[in-house]
Design a protein around this motif. Structure first.
Motif, PDB file in Angstrom:
ATOM      1  N   GLU A 136     -17.250 -22.899 -11.043  1.00 54.42           N
ATOM      2  CA  GLU A 136     -18.250 -21.858 -10.812  1.00 54.42           C
ATOM      3  C   GLU A 136     -19.653 -22.365 -11.106  1.00 54.42           C
ATOM      4  OE1 GLU A 136     -19.122 -18.178  -9.370  1.00 54.42           O
ATOM      5  OE2 GLU A 136     -17.148 -19.101  -9.557  1.00 54.42           O
ATOM      6  N   THR A 137     -19.748 -23.300 -12.016  1.00 61.63           N
ATOM      7  CA  THR A 137     -21.048 -23.720 -12.520  1.00 61.63           C
ATOM      8  C   THR A 137     -21.832 -24.577 -11.536  1.00 61.63           C
ATOM      9  OG1 THR A 137     -20.019 -23.763 -14.713  1.00 61.63           O
ATOM     10  CG2 THR A 137     -22.183 -24.787 -14.502  1.00 61.63           C
ATOM     11  N   GLY A 140     -13.338 -23.663 -22.085  1.00 56.36           N
ATOM     12  CA  GLY A 140     -12.904 -22.302 -21.790  1.00 56.36           C
ATOM     13  C   GLY A 140     -13.890 -21.603 -20.879  1.00 56.36           C
ATOM     14  N   HIS A 141     -13.431 -20.530 -20.256  1.00 54.71           N
ATOM     15  CA  HIS A 141     -14.282 -19.790 -19.328  1.00 54.71           C
ATOM     16  C   HIS A 141     -15.114 -18.750 -20.071  1.00 54.71           C
ATOM     17  CE1 HIS A 141     -11.428 -16.484 -19.642  1.00 54.71           C
ATOM     18  NE2 HIS A 141     -10.447 -17.266 -19.224  1.00 54.71           N
ATOM     19  N   CYS A 142     -15.921 -18.003 -19.346  1.00 58.63           N
ATOM     20  CA  CYS A 142     -16.843 -17.040 -19.963  1.00 58.63           C
ATOM     21  C   CYS A 142     -16.114 -16.113 -20.920  1.00 58.63           C
ATOM     22  CB  CYS A 142     -17.544 -16.213 -18.890  1.00 58.63           C
ATOM     23  SG  CYS A 142     -18.668 -17.160 -17.859  1.00 58.63           S
ATOM     24  N   MET A 143     -16.741 -15.882 -22.065  1.00 60.51           N
ATOM     25  CA  MET A 143     -16.110 -15.022 -23.085  1.00 60.51           C
ATOM     26  C   MET A 143     -16.577 -13.577 -22.997  1.00 60.51           C
ATOM     27  SD  MET A 143     -19.138 -15.773 -24.199  1.00 60.51           S
ATOM     28  CE  MET A 143     -19.440 -17.407 -24.834  1.00 60.51           C
ATOM     29  N   THR A 144     -17.427 -13.282 -22.011  1.00 62.50           N
ATOM     30  CA  THR A 144     -17.689 -11.897 -21.649  1.00 62.50           C
ATOM     31  C   THR A 144     -16.578 -11.442 -20.687  1.00 62.50           C
ATOM     32  OG1 THR A 144     -19.193 -12.874 -20.042  1.00 62.50           O
ATOM     33  CG2 THR A 144     -20.185 -11.832 -21.956  1.00 62.50           C
ATOM     34  N   LEU A 145     -16.574 -10.155 -20.360  1.00 63.34           N
ATOM     35  CA  LEU A 145     -15.559  -9.661 -19.430  1.00 63.34           C
ATOM     36  C   LEU A 145     -16.070  -9.880 -18.008  1.00 63.34           C
ATOM     37  CD1 LEU A 145     -13.780  -7.416 -17.802  1.00 63.34           C
ATOM     38  CD2 LEU A 145     -12.762  -8.635 -19.697  1.00 63.34           C
ATOM     39  N   GLY A 146     -16.171 -11.154 -17.633  1.00 60.30           N
ATOM     40  CA  GLY A 146     -16.602 -11.532 -16.307  1.00 60.30           C
ATOM     41  C   GLY A 146     -15.424 -11.692 -15.370  1.00 60.30           C
ATOM     42  N   THR A 147     -15.655 -12.408 -14.269  1.00 54.63           N
ATOM     43  CA  THR A 147     -14.594 -12.581 -13.282  1.00 54.63           C
ATOM     44  C   THR A 147     -13.438 -13.388 -13.842  1.00 54.63           C
ATOM     45  OG1 THR A 147     -16.237 -12.484 -11.523  1.00 54.63           O
ATOM     46  CG2 THR A 147     -14.095 -13.385 -10.951  1.00 54.63           C
ATOM     47  N   ALA A 148     -13.713 -14.405 -14.657  1.00 52.69           N
ATOM     48  CA  ALA A 148     -12.645 -15.255 -15.172  1.00 52.69           C
ATOM     49  C   ALA A 148     -11.655 -14.441 -16.006  1.00 52.69           C
ATOM     50  CB  ALA A 148     -13.233 -16.389 -15.988  1.00 52.69           C
ATOM     51  N   TRP A 192      -8.370 -29.553 -13.558  1.00 55.26           N
ATOM     52  CA  TRP A 192      -9.363 -30.239 -14.400  1.00 55.26           C
ATOM     53  C   TRP A 192     -10.289 -31.088 -13.539  1.00 55.26           C
ATOM     54  CZ3 TRP A 192     -10.652 -35.329 -14.701  1.00 55.26           C
ATOM     55  CH2 TRP A 192     -11.524 -35.697 -15.732  1.00 55.26           C
ATOM     56  N   SER A 193     -11.556 -31.178 -13.944  1.00 59.05           N
ATOM     57  CA  SER A 193     -12.472 -32.186 -13.398  1.00 59.05           C
ATOM     58  C   SER A 193     -13.631 -32.349 -14.366  1.00 59.05           C
ATOM     59  CB  SER A 193     -12.982 -31.810 -12.001  1.00 59.05           C
ATOM     60  OG  SER A 193     -14.096 -30.938 -12.085  1.00 59.05           O
ATOM     61  N   ASP A 194     -14.376 -33.429 -14.172  1.00 62.28           N
ATOM     62  CA  ASP A 194     -15.541 -33.674 -15.023  1.00 62.28           C
ATOM     63  C   ASP A 194     -16.686 -32.705 -14.745  1.00 62.28           C
ATOM     64  OD1 ASP A 194     -14.920 -35.688 -16.850  1.00 62.28           O
ATOM     65  OD2 ASP A 194     -15.216 -37.282 -15.377  1.00 62.28           O
ATOM     66  N   THR A 195     -16.574 -31.904 -13.686  1.00 60.81           N
ATOM     67  CA  THR A 195     -17.620 -30.916 -13.394  1.00 60.81           C
ATOM     68  C   THR A 195     -17.125 -29.491 -13.617  1.00 60.81           C
ATOM     69  OG1 THR A 195     -17.027 -30.898 -11.037  1.00 60.81           O
ATOM     70  CG2 THR A 195     -18.782 -32.410 -11.730  1.00 60.81           C
ATOM     71  N   ASN A 196     -16.043 -29.338 -14.354  1.00 57.93           N
ATOM     72  CA  ASN A 196     -15.530 -27.994 -14.625  1.00 57.93           C
ATOM     73  C   ASN A 196     -15.390 -27.796 -16.130  1.00 57.93           C
ATOM     74  OD1 ASN A 196     -14.229 -25.508 -14.701  1.00 57.93           O
ATOM     75  ND2 ASN A 196     -13.093 -25.913 -12.813  1.00 57.93           N
ATOM     76  N   PRO A 197     -16.462 -27.387 -16.808  1.00 60.82           N
ATOM     77  CA  PRO A 197     -16.410 -27.239 -18.264  1.00 60.82           C
ATOM     78  C   PRO A 197     -15.410 -26.179 -18.725  1.00 60.82           C
ATOM     79  CG  PRO A 197     -18.443 -26.293 -17.379  1.00 60.82           C
ATOM     80  CD  PRO A 197     -17.799 -27.041 -16.258  1.00 60.82           C
ATOM     81  N   MET A 209     -13.918 -19.169 -23.832  1.00 63.53           N
ATOM     82  CA  MET A 209     -14.563 -20.055 -24.804  1.00 63.53           C
ATOM     83  C   MET A 209     -14.938 -19.282 -26.069  1.00 63.53           C
ATOM     84  SD  MET A 209     -18.436 -20.531 -23.278  1.00 63.53           S
ATOM     85  CE  MET A 209     -18.106 -20.521 -21.519  1.00 63.53           C
ATOM     86  N   LEU A 210     -15.353 -20.012 -27.084  1.00 64.50           N
ATOM     87  CA  LEU A 210     -15.848 -19.392 -28.305  1.00 64.50           C
ATOM     88  C   LEU A 210     -17.114 -18.587 -28.014  1.00 64.50           C
ATOM     89  CD1 LEU A 210     -15.507 -22.369 -30.827  1.00 64.50           C
ATOM     90  CD2 LEU A 210     -13.938 -20.426 -30.534  1.00 64.50           C
ATOM     91  N   ARG A 211     -17.357 -17.568 -28.834  1.00 64.07           N
ATOM     92  CA  ARG A 211     -18.585 -16.782 -28.674  1.00 64.07           C
ATOM     93  C   ARG A 211     -19.808 -17.649 -28.918  1.00 64.07           C
ATOM     94  NH1 ARG A 211     -16.191 -14.650 -33.412  1.00 64.07           N
ATOM     95  NH2 ARG A 211     -15.606 -12.701 -32.387  1.00 64.07           N
TER      96      ARG A 211
END
Length: 584
Positions: A96-97, A203-211, A58-63, A158-160
């Motif tokens: 990543e962001t 949450g991380h990307c909700m597409t089928l990305g690297t996460a 966790w961190s404040d820069t990791n949504p 994450m949510l769509r």
């Protein structure tokens, strides 16, 4: 439930690794116990109990990990219920962001952080909390080298997203609508509204990305609880999964169920199979090679190539799919359903963290939507998601995601348009006077592991604006960079060896004809061997990026993309990891 063999070998309290810190009746033991009591703990909290480290990124820069503060408490609840003693340890948060020049530069730093945190502290088992792209492979690499009983807890998608009633997919729709804005087809107000609607929860990307690719891989190799990787981050099932992981890891300590017993070569072959069937990120290749080699499994590009020929894409998830997102995948049956559907494509006798075989944990899994998770006889794409190309432009290989590009570019020849840096390329593609056609092959070099530095996600080169305005939405692009798993298009990536060390990509000139044939798995620059040799003899190496600190260590020891970009001194052939810390 553990097998009889595991039950027979159960540890006793005096066998616990943490007992070396807390049990001895000597001065150092006194110091360790008194400091626990300084924090308000009593002997009843730790005596005879496995100590479980919770490595929290966790961190404040990791949504992507914004919910991890609470999830750590859920894990602790499970550990306490199972008779363990939880301790939370902060780990490097590789977001990543926000990290520049790229989070990939710091993957190995997190891996080392995790390994040393585990080894140096009085812990018997480990929960890894990750999910944002590089955090999953990094944490697993470190924990595998430390080799204590470990469960990976994925952050979950994450949510769509939503904009004007349309479902938005993180990454994929950002690239898509950016081109529409460049073409003048959407307004500044539209774009601003998308900013507030594309990422709606932790949450991380909700597409089928690297996460989602890497958390699915973590489950496929047996390092998560069954079904864990598919659960959306904000679903109550995610809370329950975290508590279950806390309970289960305590049992794993008594059973001495360590990562090297789980992460065998067949387990990594399962991971490759699942990645292909998911329509995975191209980044899976680099990370899986690094993970496997930490476990002593010699996985390489050829293993991906073999799988790509036999395993179809079944998950109809963007960007390989045309419609759905990870939340849909979860409700359609999730990774358990997909793995069960893969049948004999998997080694079903591989062990998992649950102490059961993969076949056992997916045996009752069902599919609830055959369009989201396709049958084997009706795939999204008949071959695997990725293909490995070789030729005089990439002697050590490069990667393309044919399931996510325009089919007309799967066999193509065209003139090169070469850029030596990202700023040069970025300026050129916005110049409406640029001499370029849709048949050109855009080439970006000096963007590999050393050249980037850190192999940034620059491989999805923007389509030149003059072509975007003409309706062009794909063209061949080649680089020694990576690209986001949420990206798409005819992008050829990970060219090895990279241009920064004199690989053939460094020798290409604008106007050279580049030919690729995905079916034949070839990629070549159409010049003679003699001309290529002459250019190589005239090539001058660039100046190094770093002269001190972590960047210097990285530049001295990082391996090439086809080797997983791990540090050479962390290879298993260097010998076993350091032994237990001395307790003076």
């Amino acid at each position: 439930m553990a097998s009889n063999e595991q039950s027979a070998a159960r540890k006793r309290p005096e066998d616990l690794r943490s007992a070396r810190w807390f049990a001895p009746d000597d001065l150092r033991g006194f110091g360790h116990r008194s400091r626990l009591m300084q924090m308000g703990y009593s002997p009843q909290d730790w005596v005879g109990k496995p100590v479980i480290a919770i490595l929290n990124t966790w961190s404040d820069t990791n949504p992507c990990h914004g919910h991890f503060k609470q999830r750590a408490e859920d894990i602790k609840r499970g550990v306490l219920q199972a008779g363990g003693f939880p301790i939370e340890l902060p780990a490097l948060s590789v977001s990543e962001t926000f990290l520049k020049p790229t989070s990939m530069l710091y993957r190995n730093m997190l891996a080392m952080d995790a390994e040393e945190m585990i080894r140096a502290h009085p812990v018997d088992g480990v929960i890894l909390m990750g999910g944002c792209d590089k955090s999953t492979p990094a944490l697993l690499m470190g924990a595998t080298s430390a080799n204590l009983p470990t469960i990976f807890v994925p952050a979950g998608p994450m949510l769509r997203g939503n904009w004007h009633g349309k479902e938005l997919g993180s990454g994929s729709d950002a690239w898509k609508f950016w081109d529409e804005r460049r073409a003048g087809n959407i307004t500044q107000q539209d774009w601003n509204e998308m900013e507030g609607g594309i990422a709606r929860s932790a949450g991380h990307c909700m597409t089928l990305g690297t996460a989602s690719t890497m958390t699915a891989i973590a489950e496929a190799i047996g390092m998560t609880l069954s079904g864990a990787s598919s659960i959306p981050a904000t679903d109550s099932a995610h809370i329950r999964m975290c508590a279950n992981a806390g309970r289960r890891v305590v049992d794993m300590v008594w059973e001495d169920l360590v990562p090297t017993r789980i992460q065998t070569r067949p387990a990594f072959e399962n991971a490759i199979t699942v990645a292909m069937a998911m329509g995975c990120s191209t980044n899976a290749i680099i990370h899986l090679i690094a993970q496997a080699r930490r476990a002593g499994a010699d996985i390489g590009l050829d293993d991906f190539e073999k799988a790509s020929r036999r395993v179809p894409v079944l998950a109809n998830i963007r960007p390989s799919g045309d419609r759905y997102l990870m939340e849909d995948f979860y409700f359609a049956g999730g990774l358990r359903g997909l793995m069960n559907r893969l049948g004999d494509h998997l080694h079903r006798d591989c062990l998992t963290v649950e102490g059961k075989t993969l076949g056992e944990v997916v045996a009752d899994a069902k599919i609830y939507n055959d369009d989201v998770i396709r049958p084997l006889d009706n795939p999204v794409y008949a071959e695997g998601a990725l293909a490995v190309l070789r030729g005089n432009l990439a002697p050590d290989g490069c990667v393309i995601k044919p399931s996510a590009c325009d089919p007309r570019f799967l066999r193509h020849s065209g003139p090169a348009l070469v850029f030596d840096s990202y700023p040069e390329m970025k300026a050129a593609v916005e110049d409406d006077t640029l001499d370029v056609t849709a048949d050109h092959v855009l080439i970006l070099r000096n963007a590999g592991p050393l050249g980037g530095p850190g192999m940034p996600e620059w491989g999805m080169l923007p389509i030149p604006r003059k072509l975007v305005k003409q309706g062009v939405r794909d063209m061949v692009r080649i680089s020694d960079a990576r690209m986001s798993g949420t990206s798409y298009g005819a992008c050829i990536l990970h060219v090895a060896p990279e241009s920064h060390i004199g690989g053939p990509l460094a020798l290409v000139r604008t106007g050279d004809i580049i030919s690729l044939d995905v079916a034949a798995r070839t990629i070549n620059i159409e010049i003679t061997a003699e001309e290529l040799a002459a250019r190589r003899a005239a090539w001058q190496p660039p100046e190094p990026h770093y002269h001190r600190g972590y960047g210097w260590i990285y530049s001295q020891h990082v391996q090439q993309a086809n080797e997983g970009c791990d540090f050479d001194f962390l290879r298993t052939e260097f010998g076993p990891a350091a032994g237990e810390p001395a307790i003076y």
